[in-house]
Every structure is written in C-alpha cells, then in structure tokens.
Design a protein around this motif. Structure first.
Motif: not given
Length: 192
Positions: A1-5, A79-82, A183-185
């Motif tokens: 998982m790579t998150l953009l905040y 198509g990202l998790r948010c 967000v990480v699932g």
C-alpha cells in the motif's frame, strides 16, 4: 500500500491530521505516505497529484476538506481506495459563504487568484461509482462544510459519523486506526 494524503485549503503537510497519518504509518511499519504541499491552483494541485500517483504507484488516497474533494476525484479517476475526512463536495459554493471568506481570508486572494474558485468545478465528482472503496469520516457539527451534503453524496459508502464533531474532528486520532485499516484493506500486518 502506498498512500497519498491531501491536506485541506490553506493547510499544509504539517497539519495535525497529516502528521497523525505519518506517525501511524511509522508505528505500524507501513510505507511512508506521500504528503505534498498542494498549490493554491486546483489545476496545479490535481496535476501534481496525478504525477505523484504515477511516480509512486499510489494505491490509496486520503484527503481532508478540500483535499477530500481532490481525493474523491482522483479515486474515481484512478480506481483508488479512499478515505475522506469532512470532504468538500462543492467547494466553489463553500468558499463563497461569508463566514468562510473571513475564516480563510478569501478576500485577500488578489484578482489573479480569484479564478481558482471557478477552477474547482471541472473536478467535481457527480457520482462516485466505487463506493466499496470509499470511507467517509464526517463530523456532524462541521461549521465549515455541510456534513449532510457529504453523507448524502456518498450514500452507500462506509460512513463514520462523529456526532457533535466540528470540521477539525478533534478526536481524529480516535478514528485513525479504522481509517487506516480501511485504506490498507485486509492487511495481516495490522491484525485485520
């Protein structure tokens, strides 16, 4: 998982929520989130985010307030998790309210920058089609944005309504684990 905040309007990567997300990722040995300083221009902000999504293979996005507006648009497009924290749904309307003019010094924007309010409109997400990939964290007493608008707009998404919480959601840390788990699932390293 790579998150953009993505932080909110007139905020920064040093906001309390951004730092809480960074600290959470460190404590749980997750990859460091990408937390950019967003330009005032919506076009420049979206362009920067699209570049970061490509460069860092972003898989999830989290946004607060205006950052939530951008996150919703980008999540739909890629198509990202948010996870959206008190997101703006129609920020060009919110920024025109008199109380928000004073709160965010809108009138201090010189005439060259006033067009940024109109520049927001093309990024409106009329219907988010991937509700199973969306979590909404909303304070029911948000004094800046219409919490009910976000709740209606994202009906069908997972929603956490914090009764009596204001725009800042002072108890954000009390909801951070649930937000990050979403967000990480289903990530075994977080015990879920």
């Amino acid at each position: 998982m790579t998150l953009l905040y993505l932080h909110g309007f007139r905020s920064s990567p040093n906001s309390d929520k951004a730092l809480a997300v960074i600290d959470y990722c460190t404590a749980h040995q997750l990859p460091a989130p990408i937390v950019p300083q967003l330009p005032l221009s919506p076009l420049e902000a979206i362009t920067l985010c699209e570049q970061l999504i490509a460069k860092h293979a972003i898989t999830a996005i989290c946004g607060s307030s205006l950052g939530g507006f951008y996150a919703l648009y980008l999540a739909e497009k890629f198509g990202l998790r948010c996870a959206l924290i008190n997101p703006a749904i129609t920020p060009w309307v919110d920024l025109e309210r008199d109380d928000n003019h004073a709160r965010y010094d809108i009138d201090e924007l010189d005439t060259d920058h006033r067009h940024y309010v109109d520049e927001l409109k093309p990024y409106y997400t009329a219907q988010f089609t991937q509700l199973d990939k969306c979590l909404l964290l909303v304070g029911t007493a948000d004094e800046v944005l219409d919490a009910q608008q976000a709740i209606r707009h994202l009906a069908g998404a997972r929603q956490i309504m914090v009764v009596g919480a204001d725009h800042n959601i002072t108890d954000f840390g009390g909801h951070l684990d649930e937000v990050m788990r979403f967000v990480v699932g289903a990530n075994p390293s977080l015990g879920g």
